[in-house]
Design an enzyme around this catalytic site. Structure first.
Site, PDB file in Angstrom:
ATOM      1  N   HIS A   1     -22.897 -47.910  30.674  1.00 47.03           N
ATOM      2  CA  HIS A   1     -23.720 -48.990  31.083  1.00 47.03           C
ATOM      3  C   HIS A   1     -24.915 -48.716  30.205  1.00 47.03           C
ATOM      4  O   HIS A   1     -26.044 -48.857  30.882  1.00 47.03           O
ATOM      5  CB  HIS A   1     -23.873 -48.137  32.591  1.00 47.03           C
ATOM      6  CG  HIS A   1     -22.239 -48.020  32.607  1.00 47.03           C
ATOM      7  ND1 HIS A   1     -21.665 -48.650  33.121  1.00 47.03           N
ATOM      8  CD2 HIS A   1     -21.349 -46.510  33.300  1.00 47.03           C
ATOM      9  CE1 HIS A   1     -20.991 -48.342  33.727  1.00 47.03           C
ATOM     10  NE2 HIS A   1     -20.787 -46.999  33.029  1.00 47.03           N
TER      11      HIS A   1
ATOM     12  N   GLU B   1     -11.693 -53.669  26.989  1.00 46.24           N
ATOM     13  CA  GLU B   1     -13.181 -53.470  27.637  1.00 46.24           C
ATOM     14  C   GLU B   1     -11.761 -52.455  29.052  1.00 46.24           C
ATOM     15  O   GLU B   1     -11.643 -53.066  30.079  1.00 46.24           O
ATOM     16  CB  GLU B   1     -14.570 -53.189  29.246  1.00 46.24           C
ATOM     17  CG  GLU B   1     -15.271 -52.474  30.057  1.00 46.24           C
ATOM     18  CD  GLU B   1     -16.057 -53.002  30.346  1.00 46.24           C
ATOM     19  OE1 GLU B   1     -15.724 -54.493  30.107  1.00 46.24           O
ATOM     20  OE2 GLU B   1     -16.983 -52.366  30.807  1.00 46.24           O
TER      21      GLU B   1
ATOM     22  N   HIS C   1     -11.669 -48.895  32.269  1.00 42.92           N
ATOM     23  CA  HIS C   1     -12.233 -47.929  33.010  1.00 42.92           C
ATOM     24  C   HIS C   1     -11.308 -47.227  33.676  1.00 42.92           C
ATOM     25  O   HIS C   1     -10.037 -48.566  34.462  1.00 42.92           O
ATOM     26  CB  HIS C   1     -13.327 -47.976  33.599  1.00 42.92           C
ATOM     27  CG  HIS C   1     -14.511 -48.366  32.594  1.00 42.92           C
ATOM     28  ND1 HIS C   1     -15.735 -48.298  31.873  1.00 42.92           N
ATOM     29  CD2 HIS C   1     -15.565 -50.544  32.503  1.00 42.92           C
ATOM     30  CE1 HIS C   1     -16.153 -48.499  31.155  1.00 42.92           C
ATOM     31  NE2 HIS C   1     -16.487 -49.916  31.474  1.00 42.92           N
ATOM     32  N   LEU C   2     -11.499 -46.129  34.344  1.00 39.81           N
ATOM     33  CA  LEU C   2     -10.087 -45.115  34.969  1.00 39.81           C
ATOM     34  C   LEU C   2     -10.129 -46.264  36.497  1.00 39.81           C
ATOM     35  O   LEU C   2      -9.601 -46.590  37.041  1.00 39.81           O
ATOM     36  CB  LEU C   2     -10.131 -44.204  34.997  1.00 39.81           C
ATOM     37  CG  LEU C   2      -9.981 -43.361  33.456  1.00 39.81           C
ATOM     38  CD1 LEU C   2     -10.180 -42.442  32.807  1.00 39.81           C
ATOM     39  CD2 LEU C   2      -8.180 -43.159  33.669  1.00 39.81           C
ATOM     40  N   SER C   3     -11.557 -45.967  36.898  1.00 47.47           N
ATOM     41  CA  SER C   3     -12.526 -45.582  38.228  1.00 47.47           C
ATOM     42  C   SER C   3     -12.786 -47.548  38.271  1.00 47.47           C
ATOM     43  O   SER C   3     -12.832 -48.704  36.939  1.00 47.47           O
ATOM     44  CB  SER C   3     -13.424 -44.527  38.108  1.00 47.47           C
ATOM     45  OG  SER C   3     -14.196 -45.268  37.436  1.00 47.47           O
TER      46      SER C   3
ATOM     47  N   ARG D   1     -23.511 -48.445  37.649  1.00 49.21           N
ATOM     48  CA  ARG D   1     -22.201 -48.447  36.614  1.00 49.21           C
ATOM     49  C   ARG D   1     -21.849 -50.342  36.966  1.00 49.21           C
ATOM     50  O   ARG D   1     -20.857 -50.619  36.815  1.00 49.21           O
ATOM     51  CB  ARG D   1     -20.967 -47.676  37.537  1.00 49.21           C
ATOM     52  CG  ARG D   1     -20.877 -45.908  38.041  1.00 49.21           C
ATOM     53  CD  ARG D   1     -19.866 -45.714  38.243  1.00 49.21           C
ATOM     54  NE  ARG D   1     -20.383 -43.662  38.077  1.00 49.21           N
ATOM     55  CZ  ARG D   1     -20.933 -42.619  36.957  1.00 49.21           C
ATOM     56  NH1 ARG D   1     -19.671 -42.719  35.879  1.00 49.21           N
ATOM     57  NH2 ARG D   1     -20.759 -41.559  37.637  1.00 49.21           N
TER      58      ARG D   1
ATOM     59  N   ARG E   1     -11.786 -31.463  35.471  1.00 44.04           N
ATOM     60  CA  ARG E   1     -12.602 -31.125  36.483  1.00 44.04           C
ATOM     61  C   ARG E   1     -12.559 -32.484  36.715  1.00 44.04           C
ATOM     62  O   ARG E   1     -12.019 -33.932  36.503  1.00 44.04           O
ATOM     63  CB  ARG E   1     -13.704 -31.400  35.461  1.00 44.04           C
ATOM     64  CG  ARG E   1     -13.794 -29.678  35.243  1.00 44.04           C
ATOM     65  CD  ARG E   1     -15.242 -29.991  34.771  1.00 44.04           C
ATOM     66  NE  ARG E   1     -15.254 -28.648  33.173  1.00 44.04           N
ATOM     67  CZ  ARG E   1     -15.698 -28.973  32.253  1.00 44.04           C
ATOM     68  NH1 ARG E   1     -17.158 -29.204  32.139  1.00 44.04           N
ATOM     69  NH2 ARG E   1     -15.377 -27.746  31.545  1.00 44.04           N
TER      70      ARG E   1
ATOM     71  N   ASP F   1     -23.984 -54.562  20.069  1.00 49.09           N
ATOM     72  CA  ASP F   1     -24.742 -55.003  19.546  1.00 49.09           C
ATOM     73  C   ASP F   1     -22.790 -54.784  17.887  1.00 49.09           C
ATOM     74  O   ASP F   1     -22.488 -55.820  16.910  1.00 49.09           O
ATOM     75  CB  ASP F   1     -25.475 -54.272  18.841  1.00 49.09           C
ATOM     76  CG  ASP F   1     -26.901 -54.834  18.947  1.00 49.09           C
ATOM     77  OD1 ASP F   1     -26.778 -55.887  19.882  1.00 49.09           O
ATOM     78  OD2 ASP F   1     -27.684 -54.304  19.009  1.00 49.09           O
TER      79      ASP F   1
ATOM     80  N   ALA G   1     -19.464 -43.136  29.729  1.00 46.48           N
ATOM     81  CA  ALA G   1     -21.128 -43.631  30.907  1.00 46.48           C
ATOM     82  C   ALA G   1     -22.037 -44.377  29.783  1.00 46.48           C
ATOM     83  O   ALA G   1     -22.655 -45.504  29.967  1.00 46.48           O
ATOM     84  CB  ALA G   1     -21.865 -43.042  30.286  1.00 46.48           C
TER      85      ALA G   1
ATOM     86  N   ASN H   1     -12.897 -47.233  26.286  1.00 50.99           N
ATOM     87  CA  ASN H   1     -13.903 -46.728  27.489  1.00 50.99           C
ATOM     88  C   ASN H   1     -14.778 -46.163  26.759  1.00 50.99           C
ATOM     89  O   ASN H   1     -14.692 -45.073  26.420  1.00 50.99           O
ATOM     90  CB  ASN H   1     -12.719 -46.093  28.355  1.00 50.99           C
ATOM     91  CG  ASN H   1     -13.156 -44.562  29.411  1.00 50.99           C
ATOM     92  OD1 ASN H   1     -14.002 -45.391  30.004  1.00 50.99           O
ATOM     93  ND2 ASN H   1     -12.139 -44.488  30.002  1.00 50.99           N
TER      94      ASN H   1
ATOM     95  N   TYR I   1     -11.285 -39.166  38.871  1.00 50.60           N
ATOM     96  CA  TYR I   1     -10.780 -39.391  37.356  1.00 50.60           C
ATOM     97  C   TYR I   1      -9.581 -39.777  37.544  1.00 50.60           C
ATOM     98  O   TYR I   1      -8.472 -39.430  36.878  1.00 50.60           O
ATOM     99  CB  TYR I   1     -11.329 -39.140  36.343  1.00 50.60           C
ATOM    100  CG  TYR I   1     -13.113 -39.301  36.367  1.00 50.60           C
ATOM    101  CD1 TYR I   1     -12.647 -40.842  35.886  1.00 50.60           C
ATOM    102  CD2 TYR I   1     -13.606 -38.545  36.662  1.00 50.60           C
ATOM    103  CE1 TYR I   1     -14.312 -40.946  36.263  1.00 50.60           C
ATOM    104  CE2 TYR I   1     -15.040 -38.710  36.086  1.00 50.60           C
ATOM    105  CZ  TYR I   1     -15.834 -40.444  36.539  1.00 50.60           C
ATOM    106  OH  TYR I   1     -16.511 -40.659  36.497  1.00 50.60           O
TER     107      TYR I   1
ATOM    108  N   ARG J   1     -18.276 -48.570  42.096  1.00 46.32           N
ATOM    109  CA  ARG J   1     -19.154 -47.395  42.632  1.00 46.32           C
ATOM    110  C   ARG J   1     -20.311 -47.418  42.663  1.00 46.32           C
ATOM    111  O   ARG J   1     -20.920 -48.107  43.012  1.00 46.32           O
ATOM    112  CB  ARG J   1     -18.732 -46.744  41.495  1.00 46.32           C
ATOM    113  CG  ARG J   1     -17.585 -45.668  41.065  1.00 46.32           C
ATOM    114  CD  ARG J   1     -16.607 -45.152  40.367  1.00 46.32           C
ATOM    115  NE  ARG J   1     -16.781 -43.937  40.322  1.00 46.32           N
ATOM    116  CZ  ARG J   1     -17.425 -43.081  39.228  1.00 46.32           C
ATOM    117  NH1 ARG J   1     -16.659 -43.727  38.055  1.00 46.32           N
ATOM    118  NH2 ARG J   1     -18.200 -41.842  38.645  1.00 46.32           N
TER     119      ARG J   1
ATOM    120  N   PRO K   1     -17.958 -40.396  26.019  1.00 43.95           N
ATOM    121  CA  PRO K   1     -18.044 -39.454  26.678  1.00 43.95           C
ATOM    122  C   PRO K   1     -17.463 -38.389  26.961  1.00 43.95           C
ATOM    123  O   PRO K   1     -17.362 -39.691  28.327  1.00 43.95           O
ATOM    124  CB  PRO K   1     -20.194 -38.698  26.870  1.00 43.95           C
ATOM    125  CG  PRO K   1     -19.886 -40.971  26.656  1.00 43.95           C
ATOM    126  CD  PRO K   1     -18.333 -41.133  25.875  1.00 43.95           C
ATOM    127  N   ASN K   2     -17.004 -37.265  27.759  1.00 42.38           N
ATOM    128  CA  ASN K   2     -16.581 -36.362  28.659  1.00 42.38           C
ATOM    129  C   ASN K   2     -15.199 -36.993  28.831  1.00 42.38           C
ATOM    130  O   ASN K   2     -14.571 -36.084  29.809  1.00 42.38           O
ATOM    131  CB  ASN K   2     -17.930 -36.698  29.943  1.00 42.38           C
ATOM    132  CG  ASN K   2     -18.781 -35.909  29.667  1.00 42.38           C
ATOM    133  OD1 ASN K   2     -18.949 -35.362  28.999  1.00 42.38           O
ATOM    134  ND2 ASN K   2     -20.081 -36.819  29.537  1.00 42.38           N
TER     135      ASN K   2
END
Ligand code: CA2
Length: 148
Positions: free
Chosen positions: A81, A99, A101-103, A112, A19, A88, A78, A75, A24, A108, A11-12
């Site tokens: 978390h 797994e 993640h950019l950040s 997170r 933005r 599952d 959200a 990725n 990011y 953080r 998501p996002n």
């Protein structure tokens, strides 16, 4: 043997580069896809690149990956978390998942730092921005190459 990798974005992440570039980075998801295509070409593997904002669709895409892909880079945004459903699904498909993640999620907010993906992933790459995607392809290809 050609290796096929699915790169799944949650998501996002479709908003990347448009933005919050201070968090990011300025790179768009389309730019990241191009980075992945270039890395795939270099390593002579194939990659499919997908994004969805919907948790259930991520579950469906993970299920459908069996028999088509050799491994997955995820990725989950959200949902990382919060989602026992994704955890599952990963446990059920018997495919290696990296797994991503950019950040640096560990640097953080507290919420997170919990990942439902980490215990069922073969490894985690985070904190390197868009460069993490080609790093994850390198890592997954080398992981797959080391399997008997
Ligand atoms: O660092 C990552 O890659 C994350 O998976 C990104 C997620 C975040 O919830 C995770 O904790 C870490 C958020 C993606 C949201 O992307 C946006 C991009 C541009 C503008 C707003 C959100």
């Amino acid at each position: 043997m050609t290796c096929a990798i699915l790169i799944l974005n949650g998501p996002n992440l479709n908003l990347l580069g448009t933005r919050q570039p201070e968090v990011y980075g300025p790179t768009t998801l389309k730019d990241i896809e191009a980075l992945c295509d270039a890395k795939a070409k270099e390593l002579d593997v194939t990659v499919a690149f997908k994004q969805t904002n919907h948790e259930g669709e991520l579950v469906d895409l993970l299920h459908a990956a069996r028999g088509t892909y050799d491994g997955i880079i995820l990725n989950a945004g959200a949902y990382t978390h919060t989602s026992v459903a994704l955890m599952d699904a990963i446990s059920s498909i018997m495919l290696p998942v990296v797994e991503l993640h950019l950040s640096n999620i560990h640097a953080r907010e507290d919420f997170r730092q919990k990942s439902y993906i980490a215990p069922v992933a073969v490894g985690q790459i985070c904190g390197f921005g868009a460069a993490g995607y080609p790093l994850a392809i390198d890592a997954l290809v080398s992981y797959l190459g080391a399997q008997p």
